[in-house]
Write an enzyme that holds these catalytic residues in place. Structure first.
Site, PDB file in Angstrom:
ATOM      1  CD  GLN A  26      -3.267  -4.401   6.479  1.00 31.02           C
ATOM      2  OE1 GLN A  26      -3.310  -3.377   5.815  1.00 31.02           O
ATOM      3  NE2 GLN A  26      -3.602  -5.579   5.982  1.00 31.02           N
TER       4      GLN A  26
ATOM      5  CG  ASP B  95      -9.824  -1.249   3.873  1.00 36.24           C
ATOM      6  OD1 ASP B  95      -9.470  -1.337   2.685  1.00 36.24           O
ATOM      7  OD2 ASP B  95      -9.119  -1.614   4.826  1.00 36.24           O
TER       8      ASP B  95
ATOM      9  CE  LYS C 193      -3.642  -2.591   2.159  1.00 37.36           C
ATOM     10  NZ  LYS C 193      -4.292  -3.056   3.377  1.00 37.36           N
TER      11      LYS C 193
END
Ligand code: NAD
Length: 278
Positions: free
Chosen positions: A93, A116, A50
């Site tokens: 994460q 997300d 990322k």
């Protein structure tokens, strides 16, 4: 003739360059913050990917890592980022270390910054076919289908795997795009009977070579989401060599869905930035 292999690496590079071009014209760069907790080898690989992608595109990127932190303190960190007008996108994460309440933590991210697409708010908007931030892997698969001119409307699509991250948002995106969707999972009986009817088969299970030649329809499109590491090598959920000459199109592992997931996160950061400017 167009290639049978859906080259996610090439397509994701095209999108990366489109995003880079867009970002280069912005005076203030969109900002993504990635939060990670604890020590997880797979997660650090994903975080590095990322970071590399964000930097390539020219985003303002920040990684906050905690060796350990309790839920309340992490939520305070997230709330501070929610209130920081310079921050456009926030992700935590996953998985978080055992014992942490992922659901509560993820849902503390402000919906406009939830790049997300994992908060209940964005999941609910997707269910209602409203504009929202969509989970990156299914969003990437929709983009692959679009760029490969694979028509979805009216197609029989079978999705295997019902996770919140992949299977369920995938199902909703496909229904919203007018596909006829069948959702399969660990309790599905006679999986092959169902998969053989799929014009498009999307497999997100996490079992090496679950899908074999006898399970796919001739001339179908196969999207393999699975990432299975065996003896240091990556395998998909589909036995690629076995099905290859029977299908019309297929994504390889690696180099199919994976690279799309990373770049869709960046697409979402830009989208969040544009929405926040309005
Ligand atoms: P998950 O573990 O949350 O869910 C797995 C799903 O598979 C469950 O819904 C379960 O019901 C179903 N399942 C299990 N065994 C089955 C069987 N024998 N037959 C049919 N269904 C079965 O998984 P997830 O987070 O959705 O991830 C699935 C796979 O995709 C994993 O390999 C993961 O590493 C990979 N993944 C890849 C990307 C990417 O960018 N390429 C992103 C996310 C996940």
């Amino acid at each position: 003739m167009m290639s049978k292999v859906i080259d996610g690496k090439r397509i994701s590079k095209e999108i990366k360059d489109e995003l880079k071009e867009k970002v280069s014209k912005l005076a203030v760069k969109p900002k993504l913050v990635v939060i990670s907790v604890g020590d997880n080898a797979a997660s650090s690989v994903y975080v590095n990917q990322k970071e590399k992608c964000a930097k390539y595109i020219g985003l303002d990127y920040s990684h906050m890592h905690y060796d350990s932190i309790n839920d309340d303190d992490l939520i305070k960190v997230i709330e501070k980022l929610n209130n920081d007008s310079k921050v456009n996108g926030i992700i935590v994460q996953l998985p978080l270390p055992k014992g942490m309440n992922e659901e509560r933590i993820v849902n503390s991210i402000q919906k406009e910054k939830d790049v997300d697409g994992l908060t209940y708010f964005n999941a609910g908007l997707l269910l209602n076919n409203e504009k929202c931030l969509v989970s990156c892997t299914p969003k990437g698969i929709m983009e692959l289908l679009k760029r490969e001119n694979i028509s979805i409307e009216g197609a029989n699509v079978v999705v295997i795997g019902r996770s919140i991250l992949v299977g369920k948002p995938m199902m909703n995106l496909l229904i919203n795009a007018n596909a006829t969707v069948t959702m399969c999972h660990s309790k599905t009986k006679d999986l092959a009977k169902i998969t053989k009817k799929a014009d498009i088969l999307i497999v997100a299970v996490g079992k090496k070579h679950l899908i074999t030649r006898d399970m796919v329809k001739r001339g179908s499109v196969v999207i393999d989401v699975g990432i299975n590491r065996v003896d240091g090598k990556l395998y998909g959920d589909v036995n690629y060599d076995d099905v290859y000459d029977k299908v019309r199109k297929i994504t390889p592992v690696p180099g199919g869905v994976g690279p799309m997931t990373v770049v869709m996160l960046m697409t979402n950061v830009l989208l969040a930035y544009e929405n926040q400017k309005k």
